[in-house]
Design a protein around this motif. Structure first.
Motif, PDB file in Angstrom:
ATOM      1  N   MET A 296       0.806  -1.215   0.000  1.00  0.00           N
ATOM      2  CA  MET A 296       0.000   0.000   0.000  1.00  0.00           C
ATOM      3  C   MET A 296       0.845   1.273   0.000  1.00  0.00           C
ATOM      4  N   THR A 297       2.138   1.143  -0.284  1.00  0.00           N
ATOM      5  CA  THR A 297       3.028   2.299  -0.247  1.00  0.00           C
ATOM      6  C   THR A 297       3.114   2.952  -1.624  1.00  0.00           C
ATOM      7  N   PRO A 298       2.689   4.225  -1.755  1.00  0.00           N
ATOM      8  CA  PRO A 298       2.859   4.932  -3.035  1.00  0.00           C
ATOM      9  C   PRO A 298       4.348   5.089  -3.333  1.00  0.00           C
ATOM     10  N   PRO A 299       4.751   5.261  -4.595  1.00  0.00           N
ATOM     11  CA  PRO A 299       3.841   5.452  -5.734  1.00  0.00           C
ATOM     12  C   PRO A 299       3.474   4.167  -6.488  1.00  0.00           C
ATOM     13  N   PHE A 300       4.158   3.051  -6.211  1.00  0.00           N
ATOM     14  CA  PHE A 300       3.948   1.862  -7.042  1.00  0.00           C
ATOM     15  C   PHE A 300       3.498   0.637  -6.259  1.00  0.00           C
ATOM     16  N   GLY A 301       2.874   0.829  -5.108  1.00  0.00           N
ATOM     17  CA  GLY A 301       2.412  -0.312  -4.330  1.00  0.00           C
ATOM     18  C   GLY A 301       1.493  -1.219  -5.134  1.00  0.00           C
ATOM     19  N   TYR A 302       1.665  -2.513  -4.953  1.00  0.00           N
ATOM     20  CA  TYR A 302       0.936  -3.520  -5.739  1.00  0.00           C
ATOM     21  C   TYR A 302      -0.575  -3.343  -5.612  1.00  0.00           C
ATOM     22  N   ASN A 303      -1.075  -3.134  -4.373  1.00  0.00           N
ATOM     23  CA  ASN A 303      -2.510  -2.995  -4.155  1.00  0.00           C
ATOM     24  C   ASN A 303      -3.081  -1.732  -4.774  1.00  0.00           C
ATOM     25  N   LEU A 304      -2.265  -0.686  -4.892  1.00  0.00           N
ATOM     26  CA  LEU A 304      -2.746   0.579  -5.438  1.00  0.00           C
ATOM     27  C   LEU A 304      -3.220   0.404  -6.884  1.00  0.00           C
ATOM     28  N   PHE A 305      -2.455  -0.351  -7.650  1.00  0.00           N
ATOM     29  CA  PHE A 305      -2.812  -0.523  -9.055  1.00  0.00           C
ATOM     30  C   PHE A 305      -3.908  -1.575  -9.237  1.00  0.00           C
ATOM     31  N   LEU A 306      -3.959  -2.548  -8.318  1.00  0.00           N
ATOM     32  CA  LEU A 306      -5.091  -3.469  -8.349  1.00  0.00           C
ATOM     33  C   LEU A 306      -6.396  -2.713  -8.105  1.00  0.00           C
ATOM     34  N   MET A 307      -6.367  -1.813  -7.120  1.00  0.00           N
ATOM     35  CA  MET A 307      -7.555  -1.018  -6.824  1.00  0.00           C
ATOM     36  C   MET A 307      -7.903  -0.104  -7.992  1.00  0.00           C
ATOM     37  N   ARG A 308      -6.912   0.479  -8.618  1.00  0.00           N
ATOM     38  CA  ARG A 308      -7.179   1.368  -9.756  1.00  0.00           C
ATOM     39  C   ARG A 308      -7.862   0.603 -10.894  1.00  0.00           C
TER      40      ARG A 308
END
Length: 440
Positions: A381-393
């Motif tokens: 969940m760590t920006p800018p490239f956290g794995y979950n961030l792009f899954l959520m996007r």
């Protein structure tokens, strides 16, 4: 060429191949094979081959496809959706109640699946649209779904802890038990944060209207039964294992059979559900197998050139760091790598270095497995490239922007860092349960 330089060359070559977009298992395995053949000739093939054969003879490996099958069977048959309906009715009257119910849903999904991706898919497709429709703040609920889904790699039966157990040669049963209290601690901290914030700012998580609350008690009790079936499955799987009735592999088989029987009981087992479950189970299982195989081969060669001793000498003798300073540096490196790698890739890349070093520093490897998993959750969940961030996007509706997703994870990531610090300071949070069960 010195062995230290060879180790640096192997590690940098592997990282370069990963940055070019190569598949994780291909990059790791290729570097291991080339290094082995270059250093020891054709006889060097025995080193990675021997490591691969040890994996194939490891009986607990059978748990991996069985647990993955169980999770996808419960997901594809709609039992997860029934759970959310139950939380919706019982928690809706509270401010932030649906968000709290979503965390509860994620804990139960984690206990049935063991994969964060599955929790994210269920949360984004079932919970998120309903929360937005009810007027919940989009930034807060986006963070709720991401934080809740991350529990899937910590709460048993965690597939990540199974992988860690394979690579670190630690009992998977003890690792699972070690993840119970830290996982519940983190879920409780999420719930407290949501409850307090929605109490102070009710507009972020409005309660259900009076009209929607007036659900007859008979219907409420009927919906409550939706939560009984997953609990029965979880007890049949984990409870029997803890009581010593079943072994680890037997408990995974019990879970897979129980999930299938639950789908039959709900009259939802059809050809489409079976086909989707088997396809996804095969795809995920094969991916994990290739990665583990490549990691063990790389680790055998890496250890063969003395890289682990060189790293230990660098940290302890030359830099004169204390064991705790070394441990904190390890965790920080996971967070950095987590901005562009998933948990499995992180584990197989650094396992040949970190796991022997942790043992040499006299830290408990079961406890360290929990620390590794929590750090992976933070890295996800760590920006800018956290794995979950792009899954959520990829899964979120259009009105939720990438900026919203970045903002949503900040409070939950801070809570996870606090939870990590607590488990580091008080190892018995993780170790008490496995000690009690295995001593008995």
């Amino acid at each position: 060429m010195s062995y230290e330089l060879i180790a640096v060359l192997m590690f940098s070559s592997m990282m370069l191949m990963l940055l070019t977009g190569q598949r994780v298992f291909a990059a790791i395995g290729f570097v291991a094979v080339v290094a082995s053949l270059s250093l020891w000739g054709t006889g060097g093939a025995e080193i990675p081959f021997s490591a691969a054969m040890k994996l194939m003879k490891w009986y607990p490996l059978l748990t991996l496809p069985l647990f993955i099958f169980m999770g996808y069977m419960l997901s594809e048959s709609g039992i997860a959706e029934d759970l959310y309906k139950m939380f919706h009715v019982w928690m809706g009257p509270l401010n932030g109640g649906l968000a709290i119910g979503t965390i509860g849903l994620m804990v139960m999904i984690s206990a049935m699946n063991g994969l964060s991706v599955a929790g994210m898919a269920i949360g984004a497709s079932i919970a998120l649209p309903e929360l937005l429709r009810r007027g919940y703040d989009k930034i807060m609920v986006t963070g709720v779904v991401q934080a809740g889904s991350s529990l899937g790699i910590l709460v048993p039966p965690s597939v990540v802890l199974v992988l860690y157990g394979m690579i670190a040669r630690q009992p998977v049963g003890q690792l699972w038990l070690a993840g119970v209290f830290p996982g519940l601690l983190m879920a409780a901290m999420f719930i407290i944060y949501i409850a307090v914030r929605c109490h102070l700012q009710p507009q972020l998580g409005p309660a259900l209207s009076e009209e929607e609350r007036n659900v007859p008690l008979k219907d409420k009790l009927k919906l409550l039964r939706a939560g009984v079936l997953p609990l029965v499955i979880f007890f049949a799987m984990t409870g029997l294992f803890i009581m010593g009735v079943t072994s680890l592999v037997e408990s995974s088989a019990v879970g897979a059979v129980s999930a299938t029987l639950a789908a039959i009981y709900k009259k939802r087992l059809n050809r489409q559900v079976i086909e989707n479950t088997l396809r996804k189970t095969l795809a995920i299982s094969c991916m994990f197998m290739w990665i583990i195989l490549a990691a063990l081969c790389f680790g055998a060669v890496f250890d063969g050139v003395g890289a682990v001793k060189a790293i230990e000498s660098l940290f302890i003798d030359q830099w004169q760091l204390s064991p705790w300073e070394v441990l904190i540096l390890m965790q920080l490196s996971y967070i950095v790598m987590g901005t562009f790698l998933d948990d499995t890739a992180m584990l197989v890349i650094v396992a040949p270095l970190y796991i022997p070093l942790v043992g040499a520093l006299d830290f408990n490897l079961i406890w360290y497995g929990v620390l590794y998993t929590i750090t992976c959750q933070i890295a996800y969940m760590t920006p800018p490239f956290g794995y979950n961030l792009f899954l959520m996007r990829a899964m979120a509706p259009p009105e939720i922007s990438l900026t919203d997703i970045y903002r949503s994870v900040i409070p939950f990531a801070l809570i996870m860092v606090f939870a990590l610090a607590i488990v580091m300071a008080f190892p018995q949070i993780a170790l008490w349960l496995p000690e009690q069960v295995y001593q008995r």
